[in-house]
Motif scaffolding. Structure first.
Motif: not given
Length: 529
Positions: A254-257, A487-492, A496-498, A523-524
């Protein structure tokens, strides 16, 4: 190919004859030139008695190595190249929430790779947004899901469409080229301070959406993100509502934009134990001047020259009280717009059409707000602080989305204005006179008084008594960061990509688009494993 920079030409120069400029200014004969194009163009107005253009040219010529040695300010340059890895398999479809600059370019890159992204946008398509915004500005009801902040194109669709950025990234040239491909004017490729204008940006946004769909992606409007599901510490599904019904999408990415105004998303993430942190932001007012006054102050006797567009400016002053006052999102020949997205809360922004020919020019005058000002260590304290100020501004304006306004001369003397000066408000539905102290902290008002006086020393007439101050400008950036790792993912939460401005990793159309591309690339890479 070489890039020759710092070439000074008069305002009357015929820029369609670039080979002639090479011959005259660089002493390169026409028979040596294979091709030449304008790479950069800026206005040099440091001396008001000698306003001219500075240009850079990309030149393909015979004997380039020799030219590199003989020409001043010449460097070797390569064409912009950006390639996307094509996916051989698709174990799942990624989801992108939000279709502003970050979400649009994330979706485009994913679609180009064959990932067939599903985009969820809480607002409507750009045409229905225009109708909703016009209805609200005409005195109608605020649509809290489709407005200046929410909908196709994001907040940038109702702005000046500025493409300036402080970052350096190889993706920027590609972004600009794509925008031109989708209908933006060619000049954004070479102007030092490019802008599209809200009118032309709308068409580009639609064309980008159509490209995403043609490549197998989906864009679902009026689809409001409402939750996530996890399994073994990783994302497993996304939930959203549309037409009164809740839906579920299984996905691992999920890219959260969602942008900086989707405050319900911050609250949702907080309740899901996603790590968030406080972030500094700024608050202030929109300052309106007559465009002709700003043009005169910036260009002197050259103001009105047909080769010059409406003048812009960028100012910052550091103050004895420890604060900084700076201009932001300057809109030459533009309008102050109603940027509210929540009931009972008021916010303003600025926008310009491509022509930038409206009577007034405006910019945000912002004072830095530090996390110490929030009075709490809660990760959403800055957001609550914003809301409180916007509620006060709503009340100060009469509790009907009229904006509180003050004439500068009165504000400087501590009086509530009773009549307008030469500058008439562009904000709709309308303004009501109110002292900025009714909705801004005292230290912000003090900083405005001190700083505007200093700015008047830099731009003649900037502190003119008839200047109109309209509030509240509170959405320049997010007061919350959604923490992510390298890695651009949420630390949690894995998957999830904020992304973008709302997550605290960008500040404007171009930087948000770059961040969207970076998240899509991550993501790719995950999909390729």
């Amino acid at each position: 190919m070489i890039r020759a920079g710092g070439i000074r030409v008069s305002l009357d120069t015929d820029l369609s004859d670039l080979a002639g400029i090479c011959e005259k200014k660089l002493r390169i004969s026409r028979d040596r030139i294979i091709s030449v194009k304008l790479a950069k163009k800026s206005v040099d107005a440091r001396k008001k008695s000698d306003v001219h253009f500075l240009i850079s040219l990309d030149i393909e010529a015979k004997g380039e190595e020799k030219l590199l040695k003989t020409l001043k300010n010449a460097t070797k340059t390569e064409k912009t190249d950006y390639r996307v890895t094509k996916l051989k398999k698709l174990p799942y479809r990624p989801v992108v929430v939000g279709f502003g600059p970050a979400g649009m370019f994330a979706s485009l890159v994913l679609a180009m790779a064959g990932a067939k992204p599903i985009v969820l946008e809480r607002g409507g398509d750009v045409d229905s947004r225009v109708k909703a915004v016009e209805e609200f500005q005409s005195g109608g009801k605020l649509d809290t899901e489709c407005n200046v902040q929410f909908g196709e194109g994001g907040a940038g669709t109702f702005s000046d469409g500025k493409l300036t950025t402080g970052i350096k990234d190889r993706r920027i040239g590609w972004i600009l080229e794509k925008l031109v491909e989708f209908g933006a004017p060619d000049e954004i490729l070479y102007l030092a301070k490019p802008h599209i204008g809200t009118d032309k940006l709308r068409g580009a946004v639609k064309s980008l959406r159509e490209r995403v769909i043609s490549l197998g992606g989906e864009v679902r409007f009026n689809a409001k993100f409402c939750g996530i599901e996890t399994k073994n510490g990783s994302l497993s599904a996304v939930r959203y509502t549309q037409n009164g019904q809740e839906h579920r999408l299984e996905t691992q990415s999920l890219i959260l934009a969602t942008g900086h105004s989707a405050r319900d998303v911050f609250e949702l993430l907080y309740n899901e134990d996603i790590t968030l942190s406080q972030k500094n932001f700024s608050v202030g007012v929109r300052a309106e001047h007559l465009r002709k006054d700003i043009d005169k102050a910036m260009y002197g006797d050259f103001a009105g020259h047909p080769a010059l567009k409406a003048a812009d400016y960028k100012l910052a002053v550091h103050l004895p009280n420890g604060r900084t006052l700076y201009t932001f999102c300057m809109c030459p020949g533009g309008h102050v717009v109603a940027a509210s997205s929540e009931d009972g809360r008021l916010a303003v922004n600025g926008m310009s059409y491509f022509s930038r020919d409206a009577e007034n020019s405006n910019s945000a005058l912002l004072v830095n707000i530090n996390t110490d000002d929030y009075g709490s260590d809660h990760p959403l304290a800055g957001m609550y602080f914003q809301r409180e100020l916007e509620e006060k501004a709503f009340i100060a304006g009469g509790s009907d989305y009229h904006a509180p306004a003050a004439v500068l001369g009165d504000f400087m003397e501590g009086r509530v204005s009773e009549k307008l000066g030469r500058v008439k408000p562009t904000y709709r539905p309308d303004v009501r006179f109110a002292a900025p102290e009714e909705y801004l902290p005292d230290y912000v008002c003090e900083s405005l008084r001190l700083g505007i006086k200093e700015m008047g020393k830099k731009i003649k007439g900037f502190d003119d008594n008839d200047t109109l101050l309209t509030g509240i400008e509170s959405r320049s950036s997010s007061p919350v960061r959604i923490n992510r790792g390298d890695d651009l993912q949420s630390v949690s939460l894995k998957g999830l990509y904020p992304c973008g401005e709302g997550a605290g990793y960008a500040g404007g159309i171009v930087s948000a688009a770059v961040d969207g591309m970076k998240c899509a690339e991550a993501v790719i890479e995950a999909l390729s494993r």
